[in-house]
Design a protein around this motif. Structure first.
Motif, PDB file in Angstrom:
ATOM      1  N   TYR A  62     -12.146  -4.599   6.238  1.00  7.24           N
ATOM      2  CA  TYR A  62     -10.836  -4.264   5.777  1.00  7.24           C
ATOM      3  C   TYR A  62      -9.831  -5.607   5.513  1.00  7.24           C
ATOM      4  O   TYR A  62      -8.775  -5.424   4.839  1.00  7.24           O
ATOM      5  CB  TYR A  62     -10.134  -3.591   6.835  1.00  7.24           C
ATOM      6  N   GLY A  89      -6.178 -12.263  -3.031  1.00  2.00           N
ATOM      7  CA  GLY A  89      -7.577 -11.988  -2.468  1.00  2.00           C
ATOM      8  C   GLY A  89      -8.415 -12.158  -3.854  1.00  2.00           C
ATOM      9  O   GLY A  89      -9.766 -12.407  -3.642  1.00  2.00           O
ATOM     10  N   THR A 141      -4.440 -14.171   2.766  1.00  2.00           N
ATOM     11  CA  THR A 141      -3.736 -14.069   1.226  1.00  2.00           C
ATOM     12  C   THR A 141      -2.561 -13.667   1.164  1.00  2.00           C
ATOM     13  O   THR A 141      -1.772 -13.294   1.863  1.00  2.00           O
ATOM     14  CB  THR A 141      -4.499 -12.798   0.808  1.00  2.00           C
ATOM     15  N   GLN A 191      -4.818  -6.730   7.175  1.00  3.02           N
ATOM     16  CA  GLN A 191      -4.435  -5.806   6.106  1.00  3.02           C
ATOM     17  C   GLN A 191      -3.048  -6.104   5.065  1.00  3.02           C
ATOM     18  O   GLN A 191      -2.901  -5.403   4.390  1.00  3.02           O
ATOM     19  CB  GLN A 191      -4.521  -4.156   6.408  1.00  3.02           C
ATOM     20  N   SER A 192      -2.486  -7.230   5.895  1.00  2.00           N
ATOM     21  CA  SER A 192      -1.336  -7.681   5.047  1.00  2.00           C
ATOM     22  C   SER A 192      -0.145  -6.528   5.055  1.00  2.00           C
ATOM     23  O   SER A 192       0.454  -6.092   3.948  1.00  2.00           O
ATOM     24  CB  SER A 192      -1.517  -8.148   3.660  1.00  2.00           C
ATOM     25  N   VAL A 226      -9.118 -11.595   8.416  1.00  2.00           N
ATOM     26  CA  VAL A 226      -9.008 -11.445   6.808  1.00  2.00           C
ATOM     27  C   VAL A 226     -10.110 -11.604   6.216  1.00  2.00           C
ATOM     28  O   VAL A 226     -10.154 -11.073   5.017  1.00  2.00           O
ATOM     29  CB  VAL A 226      -7.623 -12.503   6.949  1.00  2.00           C
ATOM     30  N   LYS A 230       0.939  -1.348  -0.148  1.00  2.00           N
ATOM     31  CA  LYS A 230       0.145  -0.001   0.117  1.00  2.00           C
ATOM     32  C   LYS A 230       0.953   1.370   0.103  1.00  2.00           C
ATOM     33  O   LYS A 230       1.555   1.522   1.009  1.00  2.00           O
ATOM     34  CB  LYS A 230      -0.979   0.062   1.145  1.00  2.00           C
ATOM     35  N   THR A 247      -8.119  -8.561   3.452  1.00  2.85           N
ATOM     36  CA  THR A 247      -7.971  -8.833   2.103  1.00  2.85           C
ATOM     37  C   THR A 247      -8.614 -10.197   1.289  1.00  2.85           C
ATOM     38  O   THR A 247      -8.504 -10.233   0.164  1.00  2.85           O
ATOM     39  CB  THR A 247      -6.295  -8.954   2.016  1.00  2.85           C
ATOM     40  N   THR A 286       0.607 -12.650  -1.907  1.00  5.06           N
ATOM     41  CA  THR A 286       0.782 -11.876  -3.221  1.00  5.06           C
ATOM     42  C   THR A 286       2.316 -11.864  -3.258  1.00  5.06           C
ATOM     43  O   THR A 286       2.902 -11.106  -2.868  1.00  5.06           O
ATOM     44  CB  THR A 286       0.057 -10.626  -3.569  1.00  5.06           C
ATOM     45  N   HIS A 334      -0.284   2.328   5.796  1.00  5.04           N
ATOM     46  CA  HIS A 334      -1.425   1.585   6.838  1.00  5.04           C
ATOM     47  C   HIS A 334      -1.430   2.379   8.127  1.00  5.04           C
ATOM     48  O   HIS A 334      -2.395   2.379   8.725  1.00  5.04           O
ATOM     49  CB  HIS A 334      -1.151   0.349   7.169  1.00  5.04           C
ATOM     50  N   HIS A 392      -3.198 -10.486  -7.552  1.00  6.16           N
ATOM     51  CA  HIS A 392      -3.389 -10.708  -5.905  1.00  6.16           C
ATOM     52  C   HIS A 392      -4.128 -11.968  -5.522  1.00  6.16           C
ATOM     53  O   HIS A 392      -5.284 -12.437  -6.168  1.00  6.16           O
ATOM     54  CB  HIS A 392      -4.242  -9.542  -5.575  1.00  6.16           C
TER      55      HIS A 392
END
Length: 605
Positions: A509, A581, A527, A381-382, A504, A366, A511, A529, A370, A579
């Protein structure tokens, strides 16, 4: 008139020669008589046995191979009646001259390639010339009938009853079940000392190979009288074979099929484990191949097509591939940090979108960051920055130790089929890379990048361990429920991790929020990625959108459900899809919704 001296001398010489001749004759006669007595009297039993052996042969009787069934007794691999073509080399008046023309004629009749003919010719040289060599099986009644018409022109060729291995699911479980194939020259060096016969098919991969000796059964034996060229005249005695036992796998055919459908047109893999027992419920790798094409020897054209296919259908991505896990590995780091007392559930780390490690800048997925996050929020939110920071404080050796504690690499029954994960530490890098460990590598490992490599089996196993609170080792065969596992951490740590993984999926919020299960079944998951290469960024630090498909990120999702009474752990991996998710979690949702529709979970207490 008297005899002259010279004549007398000649007569004496002749007499001496006659006496010598008679002595030699008597000696030779005595030797021959003695040898005859030895053969006919003294050693009569031994030579009678040898003579009997020259006309008596021992021919194996092949048992029925054990079938493979799923946990509900549905067939996964069976034996269908068929016919086979055999060749007895000694029946050819001139083996060297006649073999090739006969094989070429058979090839023309049955559609063999030149490579098939060459392979059969090579196997014929390894065979006992007086015993039938199985050339090709799997013939149906029509094919066998057509061939029988021309047998009189094919010396040494016979058509015999046979069995053909058949896989009802086709490509759907090929990488796990494997397939049977005929023994070739390299195989023969391994199997001949173990008492195998060239006619016996053997497992080439998967469970068929892993349990070859068990599934094979025990050969019987026929004592038969044969002609000089090995043709059977009559049977003298028979020892029946012992059929191979059927193996009941933990696999759930329905779940396997659901995952195959959900993975359609994707490159990747999915694995599911029964949490109470460790039973392997599903093992999918896509794209796949049809093992039925392998049973009697795949054509060279098809083999080349599979190997040249950019989607690699022969690659077992579920257990033989190794990939960076991405954010799923953050579970290990969070678990380690809480268990070591390095952080508490209330510890917060500020994420601005980037993190400095020495002279290197590492980014969060992100770009804007965060903000201030706890360990639960970081998992939901990973957040990469949280785990850069915590991972560096833990150190790579501690991270590796907790990865092992969570069962990564404890493969149970799957150990011979599945590659070990790569969980690096300082000693590993010194041995493998001949180089010291650097802090930046710890930061990357903390988010499942760098040297960390796993596959879906490892991640499904880890998630089962997280759900159960003790190491779950996968098992292949359907067995009674496993006993209580030894806890790996205290309950307080486990509750924090499980609560975060539930959010999660369930949090707005999270993913994986788009992949909630139906009918009120709560799922916990993570998740991932995973970057295949260092991501390309513009001058503002934002990821560039145009990324070639070959270097697109891998998508991961690992989960367990239901949260309150965990029954099943699952991991989905989609190669170069983006991704987790968006691409992997929906696959798990589709399969688990169908699973719980068939097996409703118990109501919460």
């Amino acid at each position: 008139m008297g005899i002259g001296r010279e004549e007398w001398r000649q007569r004496e010489t002749l007499r001496g020669r006659l006496i010598l001749f008679y002595l030699l004759f008597v000696l030779v006669t005595l030797v021959l008589v003695g040898r005859l007595v030895q053969l006919q009297v003294i050693e009569a039993d031994r030579y009678q046995a040898a003579a009997r052996q020259n006309r008596i042969d021992l021919l194996p009787i092949y048992p029925a191979r054990g079938q493979l069934l799923d946990r509900y007794n549905r067939l996964l691999a069976e034996n269908d009646p068929a016919f086979a073509i055999t060749l007895t080399p000694a029946a050819l008046p001139s083996f060297k001259e006649q073999l090739q023309p006969i094989l070429e004629r058979l090839g023309a009749m049955l559609g063999w390639t030149p490579e098939d003919v060459a392979d059969f010719a090579e196997r014929s040289k390894l065979a006992n010339p007086f015993r039938p060599l199985r050339l090709k099986g799997g013939l149906d009644w029509d094919a066998a009938s057509r061939l029988a018409i021309d047998l009189y022109e094919l010396p040494g060729i016979e058509i015999v009853a046979d069995a053909r291995r058949y896989y009802p699911m086709g490509p759907a479980a090929a990488h796990l079940l494997g397939y049977l194939g005929r023994i070739n020259a390299p195989d023969w060096r391994r199997f001949e000392p173990e008492g195998y016969d060239l006619n016996e098919p053997v497992g080439k991969m998967g469970i068929e190979r892993l349990d070859q000796d068990l599934l094979r059964g025990v050969n019987g034996m026929r004592e038969v009288e044969v002609t000089a060229v090995g043709r059977v005249v009559k049977e003298v005695s028979r020892t029946p074979p012992k059929d191979g036992p059927d193996l009941h796998l933990a696999l759930d055919l329905d779940l396997q099929s659901d995952l195959v459908k959900a993975m359609a047109n994707r490159r990747g893999a999915a694995v599911a484990i029964d949490i109470p027992t460790g039973g392997l419920l599903a093992y999918v790798s896509t794209p796949s191949f049809d093992p039925n094409q392998m049973v009697e020897g795949v054509s060279l054209v098809q083999w080349r097509a599979w190997n040249r296919d950019a989607n690699l259908p022969l690659l077992d991505r579920a257990g033989r591939g190794l990939y960076p896990p991405g954010s799923i590995f953050k579970i290990v780091v969070a678990w380690a940090a809480l268990a070591e007392g390095l952080i508490t559930p209330s510890t917060r780390v500020h994420c601005s979108g980037s993190y400095e490690v020495g002279d290197r800048t590492l980014f969060c997925w992100k770009h804007d960051g965060h903000g201030s996050v706890s360990v639960e929020q970081a998992l939901v939110q990973s957040c990469d920055v949280f785990f850069y920071d915590v991972g560096l404080r833990l150190g790579i050796d501690t991270i590796a130790r907790y990865a092992e504690a969570l069962g990564l690499g404890a493969l149970g029954d799957l150990d011979p089929l599945v590659k070990d994960p790569v969980i690096p530490n300082r000693a590993w890098k010194q041995v493998v890379k001949k180089a010291p460990w650097f802090p930046g590598e710890t930061a990357l490992a903390a988010i499942g990048q760098g040297y960390v490599l796993v596959n879906p089996v490892h991640m499904a196993q880890m998630m089962a361990t997280v759900a159960r609170g003790g190491v779950v080792k996968p098992i292949l065969l359907e067995r009674s429920p496993a006993g209580d596992a030894e806890p790996i951490v205290d309950d307080d740590v486990a509750r924090v991790i499980r609560r975060a993984l539930t959010q999660v999926v369930e949090s707005p919020y999270g993913t994986a929020r788009k992949s909630k299960l139906e009918n009120g079944v709560l799922m916990a998951g993570k998740t991932g990625t995973a970057q295949v290469v260092s991501i390309l960024r513009d001058e503002d630090g934002k990821p560039m959108r145009d990324v070639p498909p070959a270097v697109e990120d891998h998508a991961w999702f690992a989960a367990f459900a239901p949260v309150d009474h965990p029954q099943i752990a699952i991991c989905v991996f989609v190669a170069h899809a983006g991704h987790g998710g968006e691409e992997a979690a929906p696959v798990a949702k589709r399969a688990l919704d169908a699973y719980f529709a068939r097996h409703p979970p118990p109501s919460p207490d």
